[in-house]
Scaffold this active site. Structure first.
Site, PDB file in Angstrom:
ATOM      1  N   CYS A 173       0.873  -1.173   0.000  1.00 40.03           N
ATOM      2  CA  CYS A 173       0.000   0.000   0.000  1.00 40.03           C
ATOM      3  C   CYS A 173       0.912   1.225   0.000  1.00 40.03           C
ATOM      4  CB  CYS A 173      -0.908   0.012   1.213  1.00 40.03           C
ATOM      5  SG  CYS A 173      -1.895   1.523   1.334  1.00 40.03           S
ATOM      6  N   VAL A 174       0.844   2.005  -1.053  1.00 38.69           N
ATOM      7  CA  VAL A 174       1.772   3.123  -1.212  1.00 38.69           C
ATOM      8  C   VAL A 174       1.639   4.130  -0.073  1.00 38.69           C
ATOM      9  CG1 VAL A 174       0.276   4.446  -2.790  1.00 38.69           C
ATOM     10  CG2 VAL A 174       2.760   4.740  -2.875  1.00 38.69           C
TER      11      VAL A 174
END
Length: 129
Positions: free
Chosen positions: A79-80
């Site tokens: 998840c950036v």
């Protein structure tokens, strides 16, 4: 056979959750099931930090994830937003933020929560650790 999405929410070391996620993923793949992707979220993104250096007599969980990808082609998605908040950056994020260093490399990739949602729509089960 079932199609899984595995969501890893805890760091590599400090609890057994990430190791349990790895063992579950490996067992599922060895049993003929498929895994759409493994999505690292919250502190789970710390699994993908290439600067993790466990002692030589400890299990190297980051390397185990990489070997799982190499053997089965399973996508390993960070998840950036969670990664950036925890100082885990890919080369492209480092460049975008004018930083000279990064600590996440292939086969781990960055993605958003949308990728998780799309994966959930196509999978039979979401399993969170």
């Amino acid at each position: 056979m079932s199609k899984f999405i595995i969501q890893v929410n805890s760091a590599s070391y400090g609890s057994a959750a990430s190791y349990s996620a790895y063992r579950f993923a490996k067992a599922a793949l060895e049993s003929g099931h498929s895994i759409e992707k493994i999505f690292f979220y919250q502190d789970g993104v710390l699994n993908t930090n290439h600067l993790n250096s466990p002692a030589s007599d400890e299990f190297d969980l980051k390397q185990a994830w990489i070997e799982l990808h190499n053997q089965y082609g399973t996508a390993l998605v960070n998840c950036v937003s969670a990664a950036l908040r925890r100082g885990v950056l890919s080369e492209s994020e480092a460049k975008e933020n004018n930083l000279s260093q990064w600590n996440m490399q292939a086969p781990f990739i960055m993605g958003g929560l949308g990728e998780l949602v799309i994966g959930i729509e196509t999978a039979d089960r979401l399993v969170c650790f």
